[in-house]
Scaffold this motif. Structure first.
Motif, PDB file in Angstrom:
ATOM      1  N   GLY A 298      45.072  43.349  29.321  1.00  0.00           N
ATOM      2  CA  GLY A 298      45.328  41.915  29.354  1.00  0.00           C
ATOM      3  C   GLY A 298      44.018  41.181  29.535  1.00  0.00           C
ATOM      4  N   SER A 299      44.083  39.989  30.114  1.00  0.00           N
ATOM      5  CA  SER A 299      42.853  39.218  30.244  1.00  0.00           C
ATOM      6  C   SER A 299      42.218  39.422  31.614  1.00  0.00           C
ATOM      7  CB  SER A 299      43.137  37.736  30.016  1.00  0.00           C
ATOM      8  OG  SER A 299      43.711  37.169  31.169  1.00  0.00           O
ATOM      9  N   PHE A 300      40.914  39.186  31.670  1.00  0.00           N
ATOM     10  CA  PHE A 300      40.130  39.316  32.897  1.00  0.00           C
ATOM     11  C   PHE A 300      40.770  38.493  34.022  1.00  0.00           C
ATOM     12  CE2 PHE A 300      36.654  38.645  35.796  1.00  0.00           C
ATOM     13  CZ  PHE A 300      35.767  39.698  35.607  1.00  0.00           C
ATOM     14  N   ALA A 301      41.067  37.227  33.700  1.00  0.00           N
ATOM     15  CA  ALA A 301      41.596  36.316  34.721  1.00  0.00           C
ATOM     16  C   ALA A 301      42.970  36.772  35.223  1.00  0.00           C
ATOM     17  CB  ALA A 301      41.678  34.894  34.168  1.00  0.00           C
ATOM     18  N   ASP A 302      43.838  37.213  34.306  1.00  0.00           N
ATOM     19  CA  ASP A 302      45.169  37.678  34.700  1.00  0.00           C
ATOM     20  C   ASP A 302      45.091  38.899  35.591  1.00  0.00           C
ATOM     21  OD1 ASP A 302      46.407  35.718  33.360  1.00  0.00           O
ATOM     22  OD2 ASP A 302      47.305  36.981  31.793  1.00  0.00           O
ATOM     23  N   CYS A 303      44.191  39.826  35.237  1.00  0.00           N
ATOM     24  CA  CYS A 303      44.058  41.050  36.028  1.00  0.00           C
ATOM     25  C   CYS A 303      43.538  40.724  37.437  1.00  0.00           C
ATOM     26  CB  CYS A 303      43.134  42.044  35.341  1.00  0.00           C
ATOM     27  SG  CYS A 303      43.889  42.825  33.904  1.00  0.00           S
ATOM     28  N   LYS A 304      42.539  39.834  37.485  1.00  0.00           N
ATOM     29  CA  LYS A 304      41.996  39.445  38.796  1.00  0.00           C
ATOM     30  C   LYS A 304      43.096  38.792  39.640  1.00  0.00           C
ATOM     31  CE  LYS A 304      38.703  38.674  41.838  1.00  0.00           C
ATOM     32  NZ  LYS A 304      38.019  37.381  41.874  1.00  0.00           N
ATOM     33  N   ALA A 305      43.868  37.911  39.003  1.00  0.00           N
ATOM     34  CA  ALA A 305      44.940  37.217  39.732  1.00  0.00           C
ATOM     35  C   ALA A 305      45.992  38.216  40.215  1.00  0.00           C
ATOM     36  CB  ALA A 305      45.583  36.163  38.834  1.00  0.00           C
ATOM     37  N   GLY A 306      46.287  39.210  39.369  1.00  0.00           N
ATOM     38  CA  GLY A 306      47.270  40.237  39.746  1.00  0.00           C
ATOM     39  C   GLY A 306      46.821  41.005  40.984  1.00  0.00           C
ATOM     40  N   LEU A 307      45.527  41.316  41.049  1.00  0.00           N
ATOM     41  CA  LEU A 307      44.986  42.041  42.201  1.00  0.00           C
ATOM     42  C   LEU A 307      44.994  41.172  43.456  1.00  0.00           C
ATOM     43  CD1 LEU A 307      41.939  43.830  40.545  1.00  0.00           C
ATOM     44  CD2 LEU A 307      43.876  44.965  41.631  1.00  0.00           C
ATOM     45  N   GLU A 308      44.682  39.900  43.245  1.00  0.00           N
ATOM     46  CA  GLU A 308      44.613  38.989  44.400  1.00  0.00           C
ATOM     47  C   GLU A 308      45.977  38.750  45.036  1.00  0.00           C
ATOM     48  OE1 GLU A 308      42.536  35.757  42.569  1.00  0.00           O
ATOM     49  OE2 GLU A 308      40.598  36.361  43.423  1.00  0.00           O
ATOM     50  N   LYS A 309      47.025  38.937  44.215  1.00  0.00           N
ATOM     51  CA  LYS A 309      48.387  38.734  44.735  1.00  0.00           C
ATOM     52  C   LYS A 309      48.770  39.783  45.761  1.00  0.00           C
ATOM     53  CE  LYS A 309      50.803  36.423  41.060  1.00  0.00           C
ATOM     54  NZ  LYS A 309      51.431  36.717  39.795  1.00  0.00           N
ATOM     55  N   ILE A 310      48.115  40.953  45.694  1.00  0.00           N
ATOM     56  CA  ILE A 310      48.460  42.018  46.637  1.00  0.00           C
ATOM     57  C   ILE A 310      47.606  41.850  47.886  1.00  0.00           C
ATOM     58  CG2 ILE A 310      48.629  44.501  46.985  1.00  0.00           C
ATOM     59  CD1 ILE A 310      48.771  44.800  43.934  1.00  0.00           C
ATOM     60  N   ASP A 311      48.294  41.727  49.012  1.00  0.00           N
ATOM     61  CA  ASP A 311      47.651  41.480  50.297  1.00  0.00           C
ATOM     62  C   ASP A 311      46.498  42.445  50.576  1.00  0.00           C
ATOM     63  OD1 ASP A 311      48.384  39.350  51.684  1.00  0.00           O
ATOM     64  OD2 ASP A 311      49.593  40.419  53.198  1.00  0.00           O
ATOM     65  N   CYS A 312      45.339  41.908  50.831  1.00  0.00           N
ATOM     66  CA  CYS A 312      44.178  42.687  51.291  1.00  0.00           C
ATOM     67  C   CYS A 312      43.704  43.769  50.328  1.00  0.00           C
ATOM     68  CB  CYS A 312      44.462  43.378  52.636  1.00  0.00           C
ATOM     69  SG  CYS A 312      44.921  42.249  53.918  1.00  0.00           S
ATOM     70  N   LEU A 313      44.241  43.810  49.119  1.00  0.00           N
ATOM     71  CA  LEU A 313      43.888  44.918  48.236  1.00  0.00           C
ATOM     72  C   LEU A 313      42.406  44.908  47.875  1.00  0.00           C
ATOM     73  CD1 LEU A 313      45.365  47.315  46.680  1.00  0.00           C
ATOM     74  CD2 LEU A 313      44.875  45.953  44.664  1.00  0.00           C
TER      75      LEU A 313
ATOM     76  N   ALA B  83      32.151  43.548  37.157  1.00  0.00           N
ATOM     77  CA  ALA B  83      31.047  42.623  36.886  1.00  0.00           C
ATOM     78  C   ALA B  83      31.011  41.465  37.892  1.00  0.00           C
ATOM     79  CB  ALA B  83      31.195  42.068  35.468  1.00  0.00           C
ATOM     80  N   ASP B  84      29.921  40.699  37.818  1.00  0.00           N
ATOM     81  CA  ASP B  84      29.834  39.503  38.665  1.00  0.00           C
ATOM     82  C   ASP B  84      30.848  38.464  38.221  1.00  0.00           C
ATOM     83  OD1 ASP B  84      27.577  40.390  40.179  1.00  0.00           O
ATOM     84  OD2 ASP B  84      26.363  40.047  38.383  1.00  0.00           O
ATOM     85  N   GLN B  85      31.042  38.397  36.879  1.00  0.00           N
ATOM     86  CA  GLN B  85      31.940  37.370  36.357  1.00  0.00           C
ATOM     87  C   GLN B  85      32.453  37.737  34.972  1.00  0.00           C
ATOM     88  OE1 GLN B  85      29.269  34.050  36.229  1.00  0.00           O
ATOM     89  NE2 GLN B  85      28.465  34.622  34.234  1.00  0.00           N
ATOM     90  N   GLY B  86      33.595  37.129  34.623  1.00  0.00           N
ATOM     91  CA  GLY B  86      34.135  37.281  33.279  1.00  0.00           C
ATOM     92  C   GLY B  86      34.318  35.914  32.663  1.00  0.00           C
ATOM     93  N   LEU B  87      34.026  35.822  31.367  1.00  0.00           N
ATOM     94  CA  LEU B  87      34.111  34.511  30.700  1.00  0.00           C
ATOM     95  C   LEU B  87      35.275  34.433  29.720  1.00  0.00           C
ATOM     96  CD1 LEU B  87      30.352  33.698  30.027  1.00  0.00           C
ATOM     97  CD2 LEU B  87      31.774  33.076  31.974  1.00  0.00           C
ATOM     98  N   GLU B  88      36.343  35.203  29.978  1.00  0.00           N
ATOM     99  CA  GLU B  88      37.522  35.156  29.112  1.00  0.00           C
ATOM    100  C   GLU B  88      38.377  33.965  29.561  1.00  0.00           C
ATOM    101  OE1 GLU B  88      39.458  38.921  28.828  1.00  0.00           O
ATOM    102  OE2 GLU B  88      40.931  38.207  27.364  1.00  0.00           O
ATOM    103  N   ASN B  89      38.702  33.072  28.628  1.00  0.00           N
ATOM    104  CA  ASN B  89      39.422  31.819  28.904  1.00  0.00           C
ATOM    105  C   ASN B  89      38.592  30.871  29.779  1.00  0.00           C
ATOM    106  OD1 ASN B  89      41.491  32.973  27.417  1.00  0.00           O
ATOM    107  ND2 ASN B  89      42.530  33.731  29.241  1.00  0.00           N
ATOM    108  N   ASN B  90      38.406  31.249  31.034  1.00  0.00           N
ATOM    109  CA  ASN B  90      37.517  30.449  31.873  1.00  0.00           C
ATOM    110  C   ASN B  90      36.698  31.382  32.754  1.00  0.00           C
ATOM    111  OD1 ASN B  90      39.567  31.298  33.595  1.00  0.00           O
ATOM    112  ND2 ASN B  90      40.699  29.397  33.208  1.00  0.00           N
ATOM    113  N   LEU B  91      35.768  30.830  33.479  1.00  0.00           N
ATOM    114  CA  LEU B  91      34.920  31.690  34.311  1.00  0.00           C
ATOM    115  C   LEU B  91      35.697  32.213  35.518  1.00  0.00           C
ATOM    116  CD1 LEU B  91      31.203  31.138  35.078  1.00  0.00           C
ATOM    117  CD2 LEU B  91      32.730  32.030  36.830  1.00  0.00           C
ATOM    118  N   THR B  92      35.747  33.533  35.633  1.00  0.00           N
ATOM    119  CA  THR B  92      36.441  34.167  36.754  1.00  0.00           C
ATOM    120  C   THR B  92      35.472  35.110  37.436  1.00  0.00           C
ATOM    121  OG1 THR B  92      38.451  34.170  35.391  1.00  0.00           O
ATOM    122  CG2 THR B  92      38.499  35.484  37.392  1.00  0.00           C
ATOM    123  N   LYS B  93      35.450  35.062  38.757  1.00  0.00           N
ATOM    124  CA  LYS B  93      34.563  35.956  39.496  1.00  0.00           C
ATOM    125  C   LYS B  93      35.103  37.378  39.472  1.00  0.00           C
ATOM    126  CE  LYS B  93      31.859  33.922  43.253  1.00  0.00           C
ATOM    127  NZ  LYS B  93      30.689  34.585  42.831  1.00  0.00           N
TER     128      LYS B  93
END
Lengths: 257, 217
Positions: B55-70, B96-106
């Motif tokens: 999927g996308s960088f931003a979606d994956c990051k958001a998915g990980l952030e949803k899990i407490d303390c992961l 990486a430091d950042q991903g530029l897919e759709n928008n900038l995501t750390k």
């Protein structure tokens, strides 16, 4: 560099392979998983399942087939047939499909492709287009999109529509010539070439393969990124490896691991 | 018995990753158990950690952030405690430091660099970079030990439109050519990333998974 791909395609109805696959030494020649394993061993680059199950209540059977295939074949798997909703896609991906091919739903509602690509990523969204060459001018079409196995015409030019699909986030085009499908007389290489040179995403040529010369022509003349075939592999006329060796001898970059 | 944890954060199909690891683990002399991990508690006793992602960088990051303390647990276990880690596809890009897919995501910032759209001059070559490509060794590493790579070597299955542009050459293990040299495998200390899908790469994939589970950083 990337290698040209060979993709065997299986038509599956209620969990069984149709169009008579005829392998020797196969305990159950109707089991898609058994056949998938053989293609895996022969070095197929991907597998494609086309679910042609008509009745709604039997449509769930495909999920188990995909799961069992993905457990045993460590290669990419594309599944198409009757994909109409985001939920259909989610279920196929969760079952183990790597890519999902969208056909009629893309024609009826092009924005469905955008929604699907936004949700799951372009990498797993294949748009399958069936086209026929226009003899008489029908608007500006040169190849017109048909649905329902070539029965229904849409008035849409396949190249223009494919460009729109790219814009909406499709990751790949599976292009079938309805003039050639089932004829075993070779791909429509003009159509394939026109598509490959007009879109920025990979194109899979389909419809009409009768021998190995046809496969090579799809890549060399049609400029396709991948070639899809069914019967020439199913009936054991050629193995995937034989096809690959032939294509390599024609100067095509092929993976033989 | 060593535990290999495959992180599930709702990004598509983990099944084939699980099955590929199970197959390789079952053939190893060392005992391994392979498990899907869905929360940070279950991550704690994982000896090796695998992060797949589609999927996308931003979606994956958001998915990980949803899990407490992961993400905090991952940082602790991987960066501080040095547990062997493998990121696959977007799971590699997230390092990486950042991903530029759709928008900038750390990203995690574990391996310096940025993930950006592949930009080709060619009108013939396609994006996504989809299909089978070879791997060319830039820096040797135990992960590719006894594997036949290079122009005539084994192939890996790729499907991606974004490339990891590394800041440091030393983190680069292999590249794969698609007009430009795309980053296909990276490493830093106990961390490895693969842009391609080892679980879909037949012979090569299973060999790399084997090297990963046998690897002592």
């Amino acid at each position: 560099m990337l290698k040209s791909r060979i993709i065997p395609c299986l038509d599956v109805d209620k969990g069984r392979v149709v169009k008579g696959v005829n392998f020797l030494d196969l305990q159950d020649a109707g089991d898609p998983v058994e056949i998938a394993k053989i293609y895996d061993l022969q070095g197929a680059d991907e597998l494609c399942f086309l679910d042609i199950t008509a009745s709604h209540e039997d449509r769930g059977i495909i999920f188990d087939i995909i799961t069992r295939t993905a457990e045993q074949c460590f290669m990419p798997l594309t599944v198409g047939g009757g994909v109409r909703t985001i939920e259909d896609i989610r279920k196929l991906l969760l079952s183990g499909a790597d890519k999902v091919s969208i056909n009629t739903a893309a024609i009826n509602n092009p924005l469905f492709v955008k929604e699907a690509a936004d949700k799951f990523g372009s990498q797993c969204i294949v748009v399958a287009l069936d086209a026929k060459k226009e003899n008489k001018k029908y608007g500006n079409c040169r190849w017109e999109i048909y649905t329902h196995g070539g029965r229904n015409r849409t008035g849409l030019d396949v190249i223009q529509f494919a460009k729109k699909m790219v814009e909406y986030g499709a990751g790949e085009i599976l292009l079938t010539s309805m003039d050639k499908d089932g004829t075993r007389s070779g791909f429509d290489v003009d159509l394939t070439n026109e598509m490959s040179t007009n879109v920025t995403i990979p194109v899979i040529a389909s419809g009409g393969v009768g021998n190995l010369v046809h496969l090579a022509a799809g890549i060399i003349d049609g400029k396709a990124d991948a070639v899809l075939a069914a019967s020439i592999f199913h009936f054991g006329e050629y193995t995937i490896l034989e096809a690959k060796e032939y294509m390599r001898n024609q100067g095509i970059k092929i993976r033989i691991d | 018995m060593e535990k290999i944890g495959i992180i599930d954060f709702g990004s598509g199909n983990l099944h084939s990753v699980l099955k590929a690891f199970e197959l390789v683990a079952s053939k190893s002399n060392k005992g391994f158990k392979v498990e899907i991990v869905q929360n940070s508690d279950d991550l704690l006793d994982c000896d090796r950690i695998v992060l797949p992602g589609v999927g996308s960088f931003a979606d994956c990051k958001a998915g990980l952030e949803k899990i407490d303390c992961l993400i905090q647990s991952l940082n602790d276990l991987v960066v501080n405690k040095g547990r062997p880690f493998l990121g696959i596809c977007v799971g590699m890009q997230l390092l990486a430091d950042q991903g530029l897919e759709n928008n900038l995501t750390k990203g995690f910032g574990w391996i310096e660099g940025s993930v950006e759209l592949i930009n080709l001059k060619s009108k013939i070559l396609k994006i996504p970079h989809m299909g089978w490509n070879t791997l060319h060794i830039e820096n040797n590493h135990k992960i590719i030990k006894n594997i036949d790579l290079g122009e005539n070597g084994l192939h890996a299955y790729f499907v991606h439109s974004y490339n990891f542009y590394l800041k440091k050459e030393e983190n680069l293990i292999t590249t794969s050519n698609h007009e430009i040299n795309l980053t296909s495998m990276i490493a830093r200390d106990n961390i490895i990333g693969m842009q391609f899908h080892p679980e879909k790469s037949q012979k090569l994939g299973l060999k790399l998974i084997n090297n990963f589970i046998e690897w002592s950083p």
